[in-house]
Design an enzyme around this catalytic site. Structure first.
Site, PDB file in Angstrom:
ATOM      1  N   PRO A  73       0.842  -1.191   0.000  1.00 45.03           N
ATOM      2  CA  PRO A  73       0.000   0.000   0.000  1.00 45.03           C
ATOM      3  C   PRO A  73       0.879   1.243   0.000  1.00 45.03           C
ATOM      4  O   PRO A  73       1.845   1.331   0.770  1.00 45.03           O
ATOM      5  CB  PRO A  73      -0.776  -0.114   1.314  1.00 45.03           C
ATOM      6  CG  PRO A  73      -0.685  -1.542   1.717  1.00 45.03           C
ATOM      7  CD  PRO A  73       0.642  -2.017   1.209  1.00 45.03           C
ATOM      8  N   GLY A 117       1.497   4.654   4.076  1.00 44.40           N
ATOM      9  CA  GLY A 117       1.927   3.847   5.216  1.00 44.40           C
ATOM     10  C   GLY A 117       1.915   4.632   6.524  1.00 44.40           C
ATOM     11  O   GLY A 117       2.071   5.857   6.536  1.00 44.40           O
ATOM     12  N   GLY A 128       3.858   5.230   9.993  1.00 40.54           N
ATOM     13  CA  GLY A 128       5.183   5.083  10.603  1.00 40.54           C
ATOM     14  C   GLY A 128       5.090   5.051  12.113  1.00 40.54           C
ATOM     15  O   GLY A 128       4.272   5.760  12.717  1.00 40.54           O
ATOM     16  N   ASP A 130       5.220   0.743   9.279  1.00 45.57           N
ATOM     17  CA  ASP A 130       6.684   0.839   9.191  1.00 45.57           C
ATOM     18  C   ASP A 130       7.276   0.875  10.594  1.00 45.57           C
ATOM     19  O   ASP A 130       6.968   1.765  11.383  1.00 45.57           O
ATOM     20  CB  ASP A 130       7.057   2.126   8.448  1.00 45.57           C
ATOM     21  CG  ASP A 130       8.552   2.305   8.317  1.00 45.57           C
ATOM     22  OD1 ASP A 130       9.136   1.691   7.408  1.00 45.57           O
ATOM     23  OD2 ASP A 130       9.154   3.063   9.118  1.00 45.57           O
ATOM     24  N   TYR A 154      13.582   2.020  16.909  1.00 50.54           N
ATOM     25  CA  TYR A 154      12.544   2.824  17.552  1.00 50.54           C
ATOM     26  C   TYR A 154      12.236   2.344  18.976  1.00 50.54           C
ATOM     27  O   TYR A 154      11.551   3.024  19.729  1.00 50.54           O
ATOM     28  CB  TYR A 154      11.248   2.844  16.718  1.00 50.54           C
ATOM     29  CG  TYR A 154      11.419   3.359  15.297  1.00 50.54           C
ATOM     30  CD1 TYR A 154      12.549   4.078  14.907  1.00 50.54           C
ATOM     31  CD2 TYR A 154      10.458   3.113  14.323  1.00 50.54           C
ATOM     32  CE1 TYR A 154      12.724   4.533  13.606  1.00 50.54           C
ATOM     33  CE2 TYR A 154      10.615   3.567  13.016  1.00 50.54           C
ATOM     34  CZ  TYR A 154      11.754   4.271  12.669  1.00 50.54           C
ATOM     35  OH  TYR A 154      11.909   4.712  11.377  1.00 50.54           O
ATOM     36  N   LYS A 158      13.318  -2.849  10.474  1.00 51.49           N
ATOM     37  CA  LYS A 158      14.655  -2.497   9.964  1.00 51.49           C
ATOM     38  C   LYS A 158      15.771  -2.966  10.888  1.00 51.49           C
ATOM     39  O   LYS A 158      15.634  -2.939  12.113  1.00 51.49           O
ATOM     40  CB  LYS A 158      14.779  -0.970   9.800  1.00 51.49           C
ATOM     41  CG  LYS A 158      13.608  -0.316   9.115  1.00 51.49           C
ATOM     42  CD  LYS A 158      13.857   1.159   8.848  1.00 51.49           C
ATOM     43  CE  LYS A 158      12.575   1.865   8.481  1.00 51.49           C
ATOM     44  NZ  LYS A 158      11.742   2.239   9.632  1.00 51.49           N
ATOM     45  N   HIS A 186      18.635  -0.275   7.889  1.00 55.81           N
ATOM     46  CA  HIS A 186      18.140   1.049   8.295  1.00 55.81           C
ATOM     47  C   HIS A 186      19.016   2.189   7.764  1.00 55.81           C
ATOM     48  O   HIS A 186      18.500   3.232   7.354  1.00 55.81           O
ATOM     49  CB  HIS A 186      18.055   1.109   9.827  1.00 55.81           C
ATOM     50  CG  HIS A 186      17.138   2.154  10.362  1.00 55.81           C
ATOM     51  ND1 HIS A 186      16.353   1.984  11.464  1.00 55.81           N
ATOM     52  CD2 HIS A 186      16.862   3.409   9.929  1.00 55.81           C
ATOM     53  CE1 HIS A 186      15.640   3.086  11.691  1.00 55.81           C
ATOM     54  NE2 HIS A 186      15.945   3.964  10.769  1.00 55.81           N
ATOM     55  N   SER A 194      17.534   1.789   3.518  1.00 60.71           N
ATOM     56  CA  SER A 194      16.982   3.081   3.930  1.00 60.71           C
ATOM     57  C   SER A 194      18.125   4.075   4.100  1.00 60.71           C
ATOM     58  O   SER A 194      19.280   3.673   4.295  1.00 60.71           O
ATOM     59  CB  SER A 194      16.209   2.887   5.235  1.00 60.71           C
ATOM     60  OG  SER A 194      15.776   4.121   5.736  1.00 60.71           O
ATOM     61  N   LEU A 254       5.783  15.527   5.792  1.00 65.54           N
ATOM     62  CA  LEU A 254       5.278  16.801   6.316  1.00 65.54           C
ATOM     63  C   LEU A 254       6.440  17.614   6.886  1.00 65.54           C
ATOM     64  O   LEU A 254       6.244  18.511   7.704  1.00 65.54           O
ATOM     65  CB  LEU A 254       4.224  16.555   7.406  1.00 65.54           C
ATOM     66  CG  LEU A 254       3.131  15.529   7.082  1.00 65.54           C
ATOM     67  CD1 LEU A 254       2.122  15.444   8.221  1.00 65.54           C
ATOM     68  CD2 LEU A 254       2.430  15.874   5.781  1.00 65.54           C
ATOM     69  N   ARG A 288      -6.282  12.690  13.672  1.00 60.36           N
ATOM     70  CA  ARG A 288      -5.180  12.866  12.714  1.00 60.36           C
ATOM     71  C   ARG A 288      -5.068  11.654  11.782  1.00 60.36           C
ATOM     72  O   ARG A 288      -4.762  11.792  10.601  1.00 60.36           O
ATOM     73  CB  ARG A 288      -3.855  13.027  13.466  1.00 60.36           C
ATOM     74  CG  ARG A 288      -3.610  14.429  13.992  1.00 60.36           C
ATOM     75  CD  ARG A 288      -2.798  15.228  12.975  1.00 60.36           C
ATOM     76  NE  ARG A 288      -2.685  16.622  13.333  1.00 60.36           N
ATOM     77  CZ  ARG A 288      -1.687  17.139  14.055  1.00 60.36           C
ATOM     78  NH1 ARG A 288      -0.732  16.356  14.512  1.00 60.36           N
ATOM     79  NH2 ARG A 288      -1.658  18.425  14.299  1.00 60.36           N
TER      80      ARG A 288
HETATM   81  N1  LIG Z   1      14.321   5.463   7.748  1.00 63.54           N
HETATM   82  C1  LIG Z   1      14.542   6.492   8.528  1.00 63.54           C
HETATM   83  O1  LIG Z   1      15.674   6.824   8.850  1.00 63.54           O
HETATM   84  C2  LIG Z   1      13.373   7.281   9.051  1.00 63.54           C
HETATM   85  C3  LIG Z   1      13.585   8.534   9.654  1.00 63.54           C
HETATM   86  C4  LIG Z   1      12.471   9.238  10.124  1.00 63.54           C
HETATM   87  C5  LIG Z   1      11.199   8.702   9.985  1.00 63.54           C
HETATM   88  N2  LIG Z   1      11.043   7.467   9.402  1.00 63.54           N
HETATM   89  C6  LIG Z   1       9.698   6.854   9.278  1.00 63.54           C
HETATM   90  O2  LIG Z   1       8.802   7.762   8.697  1.00 63.54           O
HETATM   91  C7  LIG Z   1       7.672   7.959   9.543  1.00 63.54           C
HETATM   92  C8  LIG Z   1       7.147   9.349   9.312  1.00 63.54           C
HETATM   93  O3  LIG Z   1       8.156  10.301   9.618  1.00 63.54           O
HETATM   94  P1  LIG Z   1       7.849  11.660  10.322  1.00 63.54           P
HETATM   95  O4  LIG Z   1       7.008  11.344  11.511  1.00 63.54           O
HETATM   96  O5  LIG Z   1       9.036  12.446  10.500  1.00 63.54           O
HETATM   97  O6  LIG Z   1       6.981  12.375   9.210  1.00 63.54           O
HETATM   98  P2  LIG Z   1       6.166  13.643   9.123  1.00 63.54           P
HETATM   99  O7  LIG Z   1       4.769  13.170   8.856  1.00 63.54           O
HETATM  100  O8  LIG Z   1       6.856  14.509   8.134  1.00 63.54           O
HETATM  101  O9  LIG Z   1       6.198  14.441  10.489  1.00 63.54           O
HETATM  102  C9  LIG Z   1       5.485  14.105  11.643  1.00 63.54           C
HETATM  103  C10 LIG Z   1       5.095  15.423  12.309  1.00 63.54           C
HETATM  104  O10 LIG Z   1       3.986  15.935  11.600  1.00 63.54           O
HETATM  105  C11 LIG Z   1       2.954  16.269  12.497  1.00 63.54           C
HETATM  106  N3  LIG Z   1       1.674  15.902  11.878  1.00 63.54           N
HETATM  107  C12 LIG Z   1       1.224  14.660  11.554  1.00 63.54           C
HETATM  108  N4  LIG Z   1       0.025  14.744  10.945  1.00 63.54           N
HETATM  109  C13 LIG Z   1      -0.281  16.058  10.907  1.00 63.54           C
HETATM  110  C14 LIG Z   1      -1.405  16.784  10.419  1.00 63.54           C
HETATM  111  N5  LIG Z   1      -2.419  16.151   9.838  1.00 63.54           N
HETATM  112  N6  LIG Z   1      -1.382  18.141  10.519  1.00 63.54           N
HETATM  113  C15 LIG Z   1      -0.351  18.776  11.103  1.00 63.54           C
HETATM  114  N7  LIG Z   1       0.739  18.152  11.592  1.00 63.54           N
HETATM  115  C16 LIG Z   1       0.767  16.799  11.486  1.00 63.54           C
HETATM  116  C17 LIG Z   1       3.202  15.462  13.749  1.00 63.54           C
HETATM  117  O11 LIG Z   1       2.742  16.232  14.803  1.00 63.54           O
HETATM  118  P3  LIG Z   1       2.349  15.606  16.239  1.00 63.54           P
HETATM  119  O12 LIG Z   1       3.637  15.171  16.865  1.00 63.54           O
HETATM  120  O13 LIG Z   1       1.694  16.750  16.923  1.00 63.54           O
HETATM  121  O14 LIG Z   1       1.422  14.468  15.987  1.00 63.54           O
HETATM  122  C18 LIG Z   1       4.716  15.324  13.752  1.00 63.54           C
HETATM  123  O15 LIG Z   1       5.295  16.438  14.408  1.00 63.54           O
HETATM  124  C19 LIG Z   1       8.208   7.612  10.942  1.00 63.54           C
HETATM  125  O16 LIG Z   1       7.220   7.245  11.861  1.00 63.54           O
HETATM  126  C20 LIG Z   1       9.104   6.441  10.615  1.00 63.54           C
HETATM  127  O17 LIG Z   1       8.335   5.261  10.472  1.00 63.54           O
HETATM  128  C21 LIG Z   1      12.097   6.773   8.919  1.00 63.54           C
END
Ligand SMILES: NC(=O)c1ccc[n+]([C@@H]2O[C@H](COP(=O)([O-])OP(=O)(O)OC[C@H]3O[C@@H](n4cnc5c(N)ncnc54)[C@H](OP(=O)(O)O)[C@@H]3O)[C@@H](O)[C@H]2O)c1
Length: 312
Positions: free
Chosen positions: A22, A25, A27, A52, A57, A86, A119, A169, A220, A269
């Site tokens: 899908p 996803g 996270g 994911d 984590y 990962k 990772h 990754s 985001l 959300r």
């Molecule tokens: N491979 C890697 O090295 C790596 C690194 C980073 C992340 N990841 C993966 O990617 C996933 C997503 O990353 P990310 O969490 O950084 O992504 P992101 O979606 O860019 O950022 C999350 C942030 O956005 C806010 N948010 C979420 N939904 C929102 C909405 N509808 N309106 C306003 N703000 C919103 C959240 O706020 P709140 O905290 O207030 O909810 C949080 O601060 C992780 O969970 C992980 O699985 C992988």
């Protein structure tokens, strides 16, 4: 790619014939164990079918618990969801790969994984603890193992049937390309930071040519302010199409042919971030023309995560 008129149902085929994933996803990079459980259940309830995870984590047990109860509550079978985890940097030595994989599987309470990723391409000193540092507080890299050595051990996991696909990754095109050339089992997915400020167009083109799924994290912009959620082009498009900036950014990612991860922590959300729909072509192109360039996560350069520290 099956681009459904309903963007939420878009699925991306895997290049090894093991099925598809899908595009949208959920996270699990969530530091608080209790929130990990509620957010994972809420995501399943909202419709997310791709989860994911990562040993890094520190919350695979909580995700596993939420999957068990969440699947039952939503009436979903294990095979209806796509689960990734990962291998962390301290487990790059080939002899450590299968035990690390089994430990993740055990914590998640699953029989198999849909996808297992290296990772980061950086090997750290082999250790059971993740955060080994020297006396100056610096990460200790392991020069006794190559990324290809680790990849060979990942291939064995697929051979043994417990993992359907493997990938990488936090990798650059110059690191991915030689692994792709040497791999017996080609990488099926690469997970990297990508959003309108970091479109990674060259890597995306390579992935499309090779049938590798490009899975974007930080769509985001990690929610940083000021940032993507307040970008004037994104805000104007959101107002025009009657969606939120978050929905516009997630739609843009799926519409350009990538998979994408988002981490809603509440039920509202989760519903918002799942409820995406196709942008009109002019709006999609306006976002493509954004000129700001910014990488938010330094992990691609060092193997060390940025400000998003895990629980332990
Ligand atoms: N491979 C890697 O090295 C790596 C690194 C980073 C992340 N990841 C993966 O990617 C996933 C997503 O990353 P990310 O969490 O950084 O992504 P992101 O979606 O860019 O950022 C999350 C942030 O956005 C806010 N948010 C979420 N939904 C929102 C909405 N509808 N309106 C306003 N703000 C919103 C959240 O706020 P709140 O905290 O207030 O909810 C949080 O601060 C992780 O969970 C992980 O699985 C992988």
């Amino acid at each position: 790619m099956t681009v459904s008129s309903d963007l939420r149902l878009t699925r991306l085929p895997l290049n090894n014939g093991s099925g598809d994933m899908p595009a949208l996803g959920f996270g699990t990079l969530i530091p608080e164990p209790g929130v990990t459980i509620t957010a994972t259940r809420d995501a399943l309830q909202a419709g997310f079918r791709h989860v994911d995870c990562a040993e890094r984590y520190g919350n695979e047990r909580e995700v596993g618990e939420a999957l068990r109860t969440g699947l039952a509550a939503a009436g979903i079978k294990r095979e209806d969801i796509f689960v990734t985890t990962k291998l962390w940097n301290n487990n790059h030595r080939p002899a450590r790969v299968e035990p690390a994989f089994e430990a993740s599987l055990n914590r998640l309470g699953l029989e198999y994984l849909d996808l297992y990723l290296i990772h980061t391409p950086f090997a750290f000193q082999p250790a059971d603890e993740q955060g080994q540092r020297d006396q100056n507080g610096n990460v200790i890299y392991d020069t006794g193992v190559t990324l290809l050595d680790t990849w060979r051990a990942m291939e064995s996991l697929v051979d043994h049937g417990k993992c359907r696909a493997i990938g990488l990754s936090d990798i650059t095109l110059s690191e991915l390309s030689p692994i792709y050339e040497s791999a017996r089992i080609k990488p099926a997915v690469v997970e990297i930071e990508s959003h309108p400020y970091l479109p990674e167009t060259e890597l995306l083109e390579f992935c499309k040519e090779k049938g590798i799924v490009f899975l974007a994290f930080a769509p985001l912009g990690h929610g940083m302010k000021p940032g993507l959620l307040e970008d004037p082009v994104v805000s104007a498009v959101a107002a025009r199409v009657g969606k939120t900036p978050a929905q516009v950014l997630l739609s843009w990612a799926v519409q350009r042919g990538t998979a994408v991860l988002t981490t809603p922590k509440t039920s509202d959300r989760a519903k918002e971030n799942f409820d995406i729909s196709a942008l009109p072509e002019d709006a999609f192109n306006e976002i493509n023309r954004i000129q700001t360039r910014q990488r938010l996560n330094p992990v691609v350069k060092t193997g060390v995560g940025g400000f998003l520290t895990p629980a332990k």
